[in-house]
Design an enzyme around this catalytic site. Structure first.
Site, short mmCIF file in Angstrom:
data_model
loop_
_atom_site.label_atom_id
_atom_site.label_comp_id
_atom_site.label_asym_id
_atom_site.label_seq_id
_atom_site.Cartn_x
_atom_site.Cartn_y
_atom_site.Cartn_z
N LEU A 184 0.88 -1.21 0.07
CA LEU A 184 -0.27 -0.14 -0.11
C LEU A 184 0.97 1.31 -0.11
CD1 LEU A 184 -1.88 -2.43 0.86
CD2 LEU A 184 -3.00 -0.69 2.37
N ILE A 185 1.06 1.82 -1.15
CA ILE A 185 2.17 2.82 -1.34
C ILE A 185 1.48 4.25 -1.48
CG2 ILE A 185 2.25 2.49 -3.92
CD1 ILE A 185 5.37 3.01 -3.68
N LYS A 266 -8.45 3.68 7.46
CA LYS A 266 -7.43 2.52 7.03
C LYS A 266 -8.31 1.23 6.95
CE LYS A 266 -3.50 4.67 7.52
NZ LYS A 266 -2.77 4.48 8.79
N GLY A 288 3.53 0.71 5.78
CA GLY A 288 4.66 1.29 6.05
C GLY A 288 4.37 1.82 7.74
N GLN A 297 -1.64 4.34 14.57
CA GLN A 297 -0.85 3.25 14.78
C GLN A 297 -0.46 2.81 16.08
OE1 GLN A 297 2.34 4.67 12.07
NE2 GLN A 297 1.26 4.77 10.49
N CYS A 457 -7.96 25.65 0.42
CA CYS A 457 -7.76 24.72 1.58
C CYS A 457 -6.66 25.20 2.56
CB CYS A 457 -7.76 23.25 1.34
SG CYS A 457 -6.04 22.80 0.49
#
Length: 483
Positions: A184-185, A266, A288, A297, A457
């Site tokens: 998953l880059i 996620k 990562g 995380q 933004c």
């Protein structure tokens, strides 16, 4: 010109059948990587403890050596010269001829490896040749512990092999000895390094990119993926899968409570990637993520993210700190890509949870329309990584950025509704309209196209990506506002 390619030590401790399979795969990988040289004189022969490469074109030496140092499974490469010899004194004479200029004013030692039956041992050759060099080169001195120059010799049956240079390899296992994975880059530091680490461990790494707005980011990530493949994994064909995740983000922003957004996003990514992995027969996902680096995380949140799918998730960076990850990115050459890669600012919770509760997450996800997720996965774009080089050379449409507003301009605040409520945008004499970024693609066409629209933004990243997207759709009346 001859190269002796030494195997990564972990390969040499495998059983005979596994070792032979690994060596065979590594030999094939070397052939695939060097195929573009179109050298008819190139010969690659595998042996039990090394691989031998020969070419009659000496000009290709540096290019071949550079390519070999980037192929997983190789411990080091010896650039050698084969000679015949008559006795131990003749070995000394040839070594003196080859190393006289190199050893002037230097400390040195002699190291010898020997194969076959001889009247002398490796130690005998080391002492005889070393003593002779020390006597015949006055400015050279012997240093057995920390020499400036190591004279490497190999005696193989009736051949003397002079080692002219030693080049360190990448190590690891040859690509193809382990099963395929899907990385998953995002183009940042972490995902690039984690992809490299799995390639080095022998996996063919495919890439999955979740596009959160505009082609500029996608092109940047494609360049990172192509760089990693071209530098470390070009022995195999791999896929680059791009999924337009903007509709999913829009649904999350509308249906999910603020604090749960990060974990839910996620989980949606894992679900989507798992479907892609199953479609192509890939065994595991690679991310990562590093423990405690961001709110999503933590161990609790990572466990909940894992629970979204039965697919195995590999996290090679789980115990690495950011500084170490950046150093690794610098070593493999992805640091410059990562530093210039825009960070997505669309889903940023004001108070993200660090200890999500499964029941709460499932309750929030019950409001989510999963047909949107199924649709974006079914519409995913699958590209052969070899085609990316040509695509990346295509011009990205430029978007004008302005700092001052004209009276006739319309300012579009494309931030998420909660961001607009927290920091309202108030400008005198200019019309300000609210149109969240995830609604732009479906509602921009309904606006008065005779007017010029300036997208805004907080960071300027999302506004530029959305402006690029609209320009690609044929709308020329869009600019980016950066006060």
């Amino acid at each position: 010109m001859k190269f002796i390619i030494k195997l990564f030590p972990e390969i040499t401790i495998k059983s005979q059948s596994v070792r032979l399979r690994f060596i065979k795969i590594l030999t094939t990988n070397i052939r695939n990587v060097l195929k573009h040289l179109e050298d008819d004189t190139l010969a690659i022969v595998r042996h039990w403890d090394h691989i031998e490469l020969r070419t009659k074109d000496g000009n290709l030496g540096p290019e071949i050596c550079d390519a070999l140092t980037r192929i997983p499974g190789i411990h080091h490469i010896l650039e050698v010269e084969d000679r015949s010899y008559s006795d131990m004194h003749n070995i000394f004479e040839q070594t003196l001829e080859a190393y006289r200029e190199t050893l002037v004013g230097k400390t040195f030692c002699v190291r010898v490896k020997r194969r076959g039956k001889h009247e002398f041992s490796s130690g005998d050759v080391e002492r005889y040749v070393g003593g002779g060099l020390n006597q015949h080169i006055e400015s050279a001195k012997v240093n057995l512990t920390r020499p400036q120059v190591t004279v490497n010799l190999e005696v193989d049956q009736d051949k003397l092999i002079l080692v002219k240079a030693r080049h360190e390899g990448l190590g690891g296992f040859p690509i193809g000895t382990q099963e395929d994975v899907l990385s998953l880059i995002s183009g940042g530091f972490d995902s690039g390094v984690s992809s490299y680490m799995l390639m080095r461990r022998g996996c063919r790494v495919h890439y999955c990119f979740f596009n959160l707005g505009g082609s500029a980011h996608e092109i940047g990530v494609k360049q990172v993926a192509h760089y990693l493949w071209n530098r470390f994994g070009s022995s195999h064909r791999v896929r680059f899968i791009a999924i337009d995740f903007e509709p999913v983000v829009g649904e999350i922003l509308e249906k999910v409570e603020d604090g749960q957004m990060g974990v839910v996003l996620k989980r949606m990514m894992v679900r989507a990637a798992s479907q892609v992995a199953e479609r192509y027969g890939v065994q595991a996902l690679v991310t990562g993520e590093a423990l405690g680096q961001v709110s999503s995380q933590t161990l609790t949140n990572l466990r909940l993210i894992d629970n979204a799918s039965d697919t195995l998730i590999l996290r090679p960076l789980i115990s690495h700190d950011k500084e170490h990850i950046i150093n690794l990115a610098r070593q493999i050459g992805t640091e410059d890509f990562a530093k210039t890669m825009p960070e997505y600012c669309g889903v940023i919770s004001k108070s993200p949870t660090v200890k999500a509760v499964k029941a709460k997450i499932e309750e929030e996800e019950s409001h989510f329309d999963f047909s949107i997720l199924d649709r974006v996965v079914s519409e995913a774009k699958n590209v052969d990584i070899r085609e990316i080089a040509q695509q990346s050379r295509e011009q990205v449409v430029e978007v004008e950025t302005v700092a001052e507003l004209a009276d006739t301009d319309v300012l579009l605040d494309i931030r998420a509704p909660d961001e607009q409520e927290e920091k309202p945008l108030k400008l005198d004499q200019v019309e300000v309209r609210s149109l969240p970024f995830y609604k732009l693609s479906s509602q921009f066409a309904d606006l008065d196209q005779s007017k010029t629209y300036l997208l805004y933004c907080d960071r300027g990243v999302m506004s530029r990506l959305q402006a690029l997207y609209l320009r690609e759709q044929g709308y020329t009346n869009v600019k980016v506002y950066r006060p």
